[in-house]
Scaffold this motif. Structure first.
Motif, PDB file in Angstrom:
ATOM      1  N   ASP A 101       0.815  -1.216   0.000  1.00 20.38           N
ATOM      2  CA  ASP A 101       0.000   0.000   0.000  1.00 20.38           C
ATOM      3  C   ASP A 101       0.850   1.267   0.000  1.00 20.38           C
ATOM      4  OD1 ASP A 101       0.948   0.013   2.586  1.00 20.38           O
ATOM      5  OD2 ASP A 101      -1.026   0.157   3.538  1.00 20.38           O
TER       6      ASP A 101
ATOM      7  N   ARG B  71      -1.440   3.559  -1.824  1.00 23.60           N
ATOM      8  CA  ARG B  71      -2.040   4.813  -1.372  1.00 23.60           C
ATOM      9  C   ARG B  71      -1.030   5.941  -1.181  1.00 23.60           C
ATOM     10  NH1 ARG B  71      -1.228   5.585   4.011  1.00 23.60           N
ATOM     11  NH2 ARG B  71      -0.606   3.793   5.272  1.00 23.60           N
ATOM     12  N   HIS B  72       0.279   5.612  -1.136  1.00 24.70           N
ATOM     13  CA  HIS B  72       1.286   6.657  -0.920  1.00 24.70           C
ATOM     14  C   HIS B  72       2.570   6.247  -1.639  1.00 24.70           C
ATOM     15  CE1 HIS B  72       3.719   9.304   2.151  1.00 24.70           C
ATOM     16  NE2 HIS B  72       3.731   9.790   0.914  1.00 24.70           N
TER      17      HIS B  72
ATOM     18  N   MET C  93      -3.137   9.279  -5.559  1.00 27.53           N
ATOM     19  CA  MET C  93      -2.372   8.660  -4.481  1.00 27.53           C
ATOM     20  C   MET C  93      -1.669   9.748  -3.680  1.00 27.53           C
ATOM     21  SD  MET C  93      -0.619   5.330  -6.352  1.00 27.53           S
ATOM     22  CE  MET C  93       0.058   6.252  -7.750  1.00 27.53           C
TER      23      MET C  93
ATOM     24  N   LYS D 131      -1.694   2.660  -8.785  1.00 28.00           N
ATOM     25  CA  LYS D 131      -3.041   3.132  -8.457  1.00 28.00           C
ATOM     26  C   LYS D 131      -4.050   1.997  -8.564  1.00 28.00           C
ATOM     27  CE  LYS D 131      -6.454   6.169  -7.963  1.00 28.00           C
ATOM     28  NZ  LYS D 131      -6.709   6.853  -6.689  1.00 28.00           N
TER      29      LYS D 131
END
Length: 300
Positions: free
Chosen positions: A66, A96-97, A126, A91
């Protein structure tokens, strides 16, 4: 919480990111082209096959991740060609990061490939943290500059007397690890430099003091530099790109000092004296030490 995929995990910066994340107890996937040949990794770190140029390796490497540390191939004239599709895949896979290794000053160069990567990441949805380092101290401890010091005790570059706020790649890795572990760094762009702007005579004196051998700096003109790097086997496009970096250096572009390393890490950035002391043995004459996969690229 998912795992963290570290691209370039066996390189100068990536290996430091892996080490620091593992020490903090994070679940880490170390991306490398040849997992079976990867150097020893910290306990609990999983080596996974990944090649920027082979999209078929991306999905499996990203499984369960993630967060990700992204570094484009050093010397790539168009890093966006591989990085943009990879960001799209991240994505789709639920990352998420992303912490991306960019370069000093790219925010002023909208046509630069690394700036295009930054822009695509910013609009991806993101979370992101841009790291924009200056030249690494480690260009003196690996590669052709290091070889020149070992062989003849000389640093030959077309940098004139320009100053550069060199940064230790270990500090860059430490900042990357913090950004991956703490969401407070999302949406930030950090300019990463050392504590001082140094010319190459300053560097030579520091290496000499630490290693106990004579080291001097010889400023050369661009034509001489072109002959030397061409003779070393660099392709013409890489030669032009490298000489372009040093044209920018001579304008003073690489001299500003940033406080961002201290802001993120809560301590001053590593000075040249500490870098030189830590790596003192690599400048002694004799057989060169083995080099890691290198991402000690000049950042300009």
């Amino acid at each position: 919480m998912g795992s963290i995929l570290v691209i370039g995990a066996t390189g100068t910066v990536g290996s430091e990111v892996v080490r620091r994340l593992a020490a903090r107890g994070a679940s880490v996937r170390a991306a490398t082209r040849r997992p079976a040949e990867a150097p020893a990794l910290p306990p609990g770190v999983q080596a996974v096959e990944f090649d920027l140029a082979r999209p078929e390796t991306h999905a499996s490497a990203l499984a369960g991740a993630d967060r990700a540390f992204l570094i484009a191939r050093p010397g790539d004239d168009a890093p966006e060609r591989a990085a943009v599709p990879l960001l799209d895949e991240m994505k789709r896979r639920g990352v998420r990061h992303v912490v991306d290794l960019s370069a000093l000053g790219v925010e002023k160069l909208e046509s630069a490939g690394l700036r295009r990567v930054e822009r695509h990441l910013e609009t991806s949805g993101m979370g992101f943290t841009h790291l924009r380092p200056n030249f690494f101290f480690q260009i003196f401890s690996t590669g052709s500059i290091h070889a020149g010091i070992r062989a003849a005790g000389v640093i030959r570059l077309p940098a004139a007397d320009a100053r550069i706020s060199f940064v230790d790649a270990r500090d860059v890795g430490a900042v990357a690890a913090e950004a991956l572990l703490d969401d407070r760094h999302a949406g930030q762009a950090y300019t990463l430099t050392g504590p001082d702007a140094l010319d190459h005579a300053d560097i030579a004196r520091a290496l000499a003091a630490a290693s106990g051998r004579d080291v001097r700096y010889e400023a050369i003109d661009e034509d001489t530099a072109r002959r030397l790097v061409t003779a070393a086997g660099l392709p013409p496009a890489r030669v032009d790109r490298l000489l372009g970096f040093y044209r920018l250096v001579r304008t003073g572009l690489s001299s500003p000092v940033s406080l961002d390393v201290a802001r993120v890490l809560g301590r001053p950035p590593t000075p040249v004296s500490t870098f030189a002391r830590d790596f003192a043995t690599v400048w002694n004459e004799g057989p060169p030490p083995p080099s890691p996969s290198s991402d000690s690229r000049p950042a300009a």
